[in-house]
Scaffold this motif. Structure first.
Motif, PDB file in Angstrom:
ATOM      1  N   ILE A 165       0.880  -1.188   0.000  1.00 51.06           N
ATOM      2  CA  ILE A 165       0.000   0.000   0.000  1.00 51.06           C
ATOM      3  C   ILE A 165       0.906   1.223   0.000  1.00 51.06           C
ATOM      4  CG2 ILE A 165      -1.782   1.260   1.259  1.00 51.06           C
ATOM      5  CD1 ILE A 165      -2.877  -1.358   2.281  1.00 51.06           C
ATOM      6  N   THR A 166       0.752   2.054  -1.017  1.00 49.29           N
ATOM      7  CA  THR A 166       1.760   3.104  -1.238  1.00 49.29           C
ATOM      8  C   THR A 166       1.128   4.496  -1.333  1.00 49.29           C
ATOM      9  OG1 THR A 166       1.651   2.610  -3.600  1.00 49.29           O
ATOM     10  CG2 THR A 166       3.386   1.531  -2.344  1.00 49.29           C
ATOM     11  N   PRO A 167       1.922   5.544  -1.067  1.00 50.34           N
ATOM     12  CA  PRO A 167       1.420   6.915  -1.054  1.00 50.34           C
ATOM     13  C   PRO A 167       1.631   7.605  -2.413  1.00 50.34           C
ATOM     14  CG  PRO A 167       3.621   6.898  -0.165  1.00 50.34           C
ATOM     15  CD  PRO A 167       3.337   5.487  -0.624  1.00 50.34           C
ATOM     16  N   LYS A 192      -1.673  -1.699  -4.048  1.00 53.57           N
ATOM     17  CA  LYS A 192      -2.722  -0.674  -4.052  1.00 53.57           C
ATOM     18  C   LYS A 192      -2.065   0.693  -3.963  1.00 53.57           C
ATOM     19  CE  LYS A 192      -4.869   2.022  -1.552  1.00 53.57           C
ATOM     20  NZ  LYS A 192      -5.225   3.159  -2.418  1.00 53.57           N
ATOM     21  N   PRO A 193      -1.992   1.396  -5.091  1.00 44.33           N
ATOM     22  CA  PRO A 193      -1.337   2.706  -5.054  1.00 44.33           C
ATOM     23  C   PRO A 193      -2.293   3.770  -4.508  1.00 44.33           C
ATOM     24  CG  PRO A 193      -2.095   2.222  -7.289  1.00 44.33           C
ATOM     25  CD  PRO A 193      -2.507   1.047  -6.421  1.00 44.33           C
ATOM     26  N   GLU A 195      -4.771   6.857  -4.361  1.00 40.45           N
ATOM     27  CA  GLU A 195      -5.828   7.236  -5.323  1.00 40.45           C
ATOM     28  C   GLU A 195      -5.431   8.446  -6.165  1.00 40.45           C
ATOM     29  OE1 GLU A 195      -7.747   6.945  -1.470  1.00 40.45           O
ATOM     30  OE2 GLU A 195      -9.506   7.539  -2.639  1.00 40.45           O
ATOM     31  N   LYS A 224      -9.902   3.213  -3.241  1.00 42.09           N
ATOM     32  CA  LYS A 224      -9.822   3.903  -1.954  1.00 42.09           C
ATOM     33  C   LYS A 224      -9.110   3.045  -0.908  1.00 42.09           C
ATOM     34  CE  LYS A 224     -14.006   6.784  -2.081  1.00 42.09           C
ATOM     35  NZ  LYS A 224     -13.257   7.998  -2.396  1.00 42.09           N
ATOM     36  N   GLY A 225      -8.384   3.715  -0.035  1.00 42.23           N
ATOM     37  CA  GLY A 225      -7.728   3.006   1.062  1.00 42.23           C
ATOM     38  C   GLY A 225      -8.727   2.250   1.913  1.00 42.23           C
ATOM     39  N   GLY A 229      -7.583  -0.991   0.285  1.00 40.05           N
ATOM     40  CA  GLY A 229      -6.504  -1.189   1.263  1.00 40.05           C
ATOM     41  C   GLY A 229      -6.982  -2.025   2.440  1.00 40.05           C
ATOM     42  N   GLU A 230      -8.153  -1.670   2.925  1.00 40.87           N
ATOM     43  CA  GLU A 230      -8.721  -2.374   4.087  1.00 40.87           C
ATOM     44  C   GLU A 230      -8.985  -3.854   3.747  1.00 40.87           C
ATOM     45  OE1 GLU A 230      -9.421   0.023   6.666  1.00 40.87           O
ATOM     46  OE2 GLU A 230      -9.994  -1.512   8.106  1.00 40.87           O
ATOM     47  N   THR A 244       3.578   2.484   3.137  1.00 36.70           N
ATOM     48  CA  THR A 244       4.161   3.806   3.353  1.00 36.70           C
ATOM     49  C   THR A 244       3.022   4.804   3.313  1.00 36.70           C
ATOM     50  OG1 THR A 244       6.242   3.163   2.309  1.00 36.70           O
ATOM     51  CG2 THR A 244       5.835   5.520   2.551  1.00 36.70           C
ATOM     52  N   GLY A 245       2.934   5.647   4.334  1.00 39.05           N
ATOM     53  CA  GLY A 245       1.847   6.632   4.387  1.00 39.05           C
ATOM     54  C   GLY A 245       1.799   7.275   5.754  1.00 39.05           C
ATOM     55  N   VAL A 249      -2.926   5.855   9.663  1.00 39.73           N
ATOM     56  CA  VAL A 249      -3.349   4.696   8.859  1.00 39.73           C
ATOM     57  C   VAL A 249      -2.401   3.521   9.100  1.00 39.73           C
ATOM     58  CG1 VAL A 249      -3.672   3.811   6.515  1.00 39.73           C
ATOM     59  CG2 VAL A 249      -4.524   6.083   7.104  1.00 39.73           C
ATOM     60  N   HIS A 252      -3.159   1.758  12.317  1.00 44.29           N
ATOM     61  CA  HIS A 252      -4.438   1.038  12.166  1.00 44.29           C
ATOM     62  C   HIS A 252      -4.196  -0.287  11.423  1.00 44.29           C
ATOM     63  CE1 HIS A 252      -8.503   0.168  10.798  1.00 44.29           C
ATOM     64  NE2 HIS A 252      -8.117   0.297   9.537  1.00 44.29           N
ATOM     65  N   LEU A 253      -3.409  -0.239  10.351  1.00 46.81           N
ATOM     66  CA  LEU A 253      -3.134  -1.466   9.593  1.00 46.81           C
ATOM     67  C   LEU A 253      -2.333  -2.459  10.438  1.00 46.81           C
ATOM     68  CD1 LEU A 253      -2.314   0.051   6.075  1.00 46.81           C
ATOM     69  CD2 LEU A 253      -4.394  -1.163   6.771  1.00 46.81           C
TER      70      LEU A 253
HETATM   71  P1  ADP Z   1      -1.377  10.328   2.772  1.00 44.13           P
HETATM   72  O1  ADP Z   1      -1.788  11.324   3.797  1.00 44.13           O
HETATM   73  O2  ADP Z   1       0.041  10.409   2.372  1.00 44.13           O
HETATM   74  O3  ADP Z   1      -2.344  10.167   1.647  1.00 44.13           O
HETATM   75  P2  ADP Z   1      -2.451   7.882   3.827  1.00 44.13           P
HETATM   76  O4  ADP Z   1      -1.926   7.095   4.975  1.00 44.13           O
HETATM   77  O5  ADP Z   1      -3.814   8.450   3.930  1.00 44.13           O
HETATM   78  O6  ADP Z   1      -1.350   8.966   3.574  1.00 44.13           O
HETATM   79  O7  ADP Z   1      -2.403   7.020   2.488  1.00 44.13           O
HETATM   80  C1  ADP Z   1      -1.341   6.161   2.156  1.00 44.13           C
HETATM   81  C2  ADP Z   1      -1.918   4.946   1.472  1.00 44.13           C
HETATM   82  O8  ADP Z   1      -2.751   4.256   2.403  1.00 44.13           O
HETATM   83  C3  ADP Z   1      -2.816   5.264   0.273  1.00 44.13           C
HETATM   84  O9  ADP Z   1      -2.656   4.276  -0.724  1.00 44.13           O
HETATM   85  C4  ADP Z   1      -4.194   5.206   0.882  1.00 44.13           C
HETATM   86  O10 ADP Z   1      -5.219   4.936  -0.070  1.00 44.13           O
HETATM   87  C5  ADP Z   1      -4.040   4.055   1.848  1.00 44.13           C
HETATM   88  N1  ADP Z   1      -5.042   4.045   2.931  1.00 44.13           N
HETATM   89  C6  ADP Z   1      -5.672   5.094   3.492  1.00 44.13           C
HETATM   90  N2  ADP Z   1      -6.549   4.679   4.436  1.00 44.13           N
HETATM   91  C7  ADP Z   1      -6.467   3.330   4.482  1.00 44.13           C
HETATM   92  C8  ADP Z   1      -7.108   2.306   5.261  1.00 44.13           C
HETATM   93  N3  ADP Z   1      -8.024   2.584   6.187  1.00 44.13           N
HETATM   94  N4  ADP Z   1      -6.755   1.017   5.026  1.00 44.13           N
HETATM   95  C9  ADP Z   1      -5.818   0.707   4.115  1.00 44.13           C
HETATM   96  N5  ADP Z   1      -5.195   1.625   3.346  1.00 44.13           N
HETATM   97  C10 ADP Z   1      -5.494   2.916   3.530  1.00 44.13           C
END
Ligand code: ADP
Length: 497
Positions: A165-167, A192-193, A195, A224-225, A229-230, A244-245, A249, A252-253
């Motif tokens: 899961i990438t930012p 999952k890149p 959005e 969507k994450g 991602g979920e 990375t993010g 989040v 939580h993961l």
């Molecule tokens: P940023 O603020 O850099 O966007 P995020 O942590 O929100 O950082 O996003 C980084 C990645 O994590 C993105 O690919 C985003 O879609 C994903 N993401 C965001 N929320 C969730 C979630 N609840 N579960 C899994 N992936 C998520």
């Protein structure tokens, strides 16, 4: 199902009038391009321009991608490691051939400068080459045994299927530096890149696909994450997740993966500091700080956002920094701007609100802005704040924009303590001519990466990367040879003859 790889209007192809159409970024599931393009991404430097269109992935897409990955992985793992590496090296060649077009797409969807985007394409290419070479590298040891006629060896085995899961801030390089060690080690992957940046990841997927990677070994699901991602994180077929993010989040993961004892690697936020000492050269120190704070529009987890400066150099350093900051004029990355756009309106609002809050609490704005009104594109100027207490949110919280706070400290020890006072610990820097203090700083700075007389951002691809505290899981490092450890498990084998 659409086969974009052979379509005449593949993202890098231009129309007869020389203009490329908005690029379509589809899912890659089991070797096929799937999904209905529905989500529009606009160019942050030219909001009227459509940069990319991608599908809104669903839990069903995740299910199909994971099923394909599970099916494909054993055969992929059974290939000799040099053969796996050979696919990566072919993909690197394709990225190189397509570099110009990929860099332009990256600028259009993310907003960074063309120089930064070209550097990122080169980085992704080099990353694929580096990890392809590890297909030839030793992957274990031979150890003596106390038993007669017995040899002990160690080996590393792939875990199976990894979710990545990438930012949006390095939308090509981060997927590449997670996928390459996973793949060369014999794993299958579902990526999952972010959005906001579907296109760059699609270019990586396309290069791997066109290089002959077997169907299902690398899958890409946009969306969507909270949905895609979920679903990935919660699926038992996922043996490990690299993320990375943001810290919220990521943590939580981690709870989800920890609950089923799956492997998890998190690279999260930073509030990286540079300590500038009296014996540094003011112009050189200002250049180090400006590059770290304003390069990549400050949108890097390794960006410099705090500076602690000792009294003797304070005035000369601040003057030099303000003067150098003024040269980072934001603009359209495709028009040769020195600093690119902010990625989204939400981020722009966040940048301005952080500065306005600090000014309202008494900070002095030395250069920059606290205003989010977009002037054409989503641009925010380089901003330097001073005269704030240590516990002000502008000093403690990640902003993720081109904003840096400069605070005076009485001496080295106070400066080191201030650097280490953060909840984060990704990178830390010092500007000094003193070998003794630089060495002491390298030993005592609480950060995964220490930079002496160099910007906090920017690392070579062959060096371990990761942080401590709230910046990282601080278990497995990314990049370099060490990256392979996360994607493999160790086995000890006794051989009696
Ligand atoms: P940023 O603020 O850099 O966007 P995020 O942590 O929100 O950082 O996003 C980084 C990645 O994590 C993105 O690919 C985003 O879609 C994903 N993401 C965001 N929320 C969730 C979630 N609840 N579960 C899994 N992936 C998520």
């Amino acid at each position: 199902m659409t086969s974009l790889a052979t379509e005449p209007n593949a993202p890098w192809a231009k129309n007869s009038d020389g203009v490329r159409p908005p690029a379509v970024a589809l899912h890659l599931i089991d070797g096929a391009w799937e999904g209905e393009p529905a989500v529009e991404r606009r160019n942050p430097a030219r909001p009227a321009e459509l940069a990319a269109v991608s599908p809104a992935g669903t839990a069903e897409d995740v299910d199909a991608a994971l099923a394909a990955a599970v099916r494909a992985q054993p055969e992929w793992a059974a290939l000799p490691a040099p053969s796996r590496g050979a696919v990566l090296i072919r993909a690197a060649g394709l990225l190189e051939e397509r570099a110009e077009q990929i860099a332009e797409d990256l600028v259009r969807e993310e907003g960074k400068t063309l120089a930064e985007a070209s550097g990122e394409v080169k980085r992704a290419t080099d990353v694929l080459r580096f990890f392809s070479s590890l297909g030839w590298a030793p992957s274990g040891e031979v150890l003596p045994s106390s038993l007669p006629g017995t040899t002990v060896t160690t080996r590393r085995e792939p875990l199976g299927v990894f979710a990545l899961i990438t930012p949006w801030n390095f939308p090509l390089a981060i997927p590449a530096w997670k996928a390459a060690p996973a793949l060369v080690s014999g794993n299958a992957v579902v990526l999952k890149p972010a959005e906001l940046t579907p296109l760059s990841a699609t270019h990586l997927a396309r290069a791997l696909h066109d290089a002959g990677l077997p169907a299902g070994v690398f899958n890409l699901v946009h969306g969507k994450g909270r949905v895609v991602g979920e679903a990935l994180a919660r699926d038992e077929r996922v043996a490990g997740l690299s993320f990375t993010g943001s810290t919220a989040v990521g943590l939580h993961l981690k709870d989800i993966l920890d609950a089923r004892r799956a492997r998890v690697q998190l690279e999260m936020g930073g509030k990286n500091a540079v300590l500038v000492l009296d014996d540094a050269a003011p112009q050189a120190a200002a250049a180090v700080v400006a590059a770290g704070a304003f390069g990549l529009t400050g949108q890097a987890c390794t960006a410099t956002s705090r500076v602690y400066v000792t009294p003797g150099i304070r005035e000369a350093f601040v003057d030099a920094l303000v003067q150098q900051a003024a040269a980072y004029v934001p603009g359209d990355g495709l028009d040769g701007a020195r600093m690119g756009a902010v990625v989204s309106e939400a981020q722009l609002t966040q940048d301005a609100a952080a500065v306005r809050g600090a000014v309202d609490r008494g900070a002095r704005l030395l250069i920059g802005s606290d205003d989010a009104a977009p002037s054409g594109g989503l641009f925010f100027p380089p901003t330097v704040l001073t005269e704030l207490p240590d516990d002000d949110p502008a000093v403690t919280d990640e902003i993720f924009g081109p904003v840096v706070v400069v605070l005076e400290v009485p001496d080295y020890e106070a400066g080191l303590a201030a650097v280490n006072s953060s909840q984060y610990g990704l990178t830390a820097g010092i500007c000094t001519d003193s070998l003794a203090l630089a060495s002491d700083f390298a030993a005592r700075a609480q950060a995964g990466v220490v930079k002496i007389n160099r910007p906090t951002s920017g690392l070579d691809l062959n060096v371990p990367f990761g942080g401590i505290k709230d910046s990282s899981t601080n278990t497995f490092r990314e990049q370099g040879r060490t990256a392979v450890e996360f994607y493999t498990w160790g086995k000890t084998v006794y051989l009696g003859v």
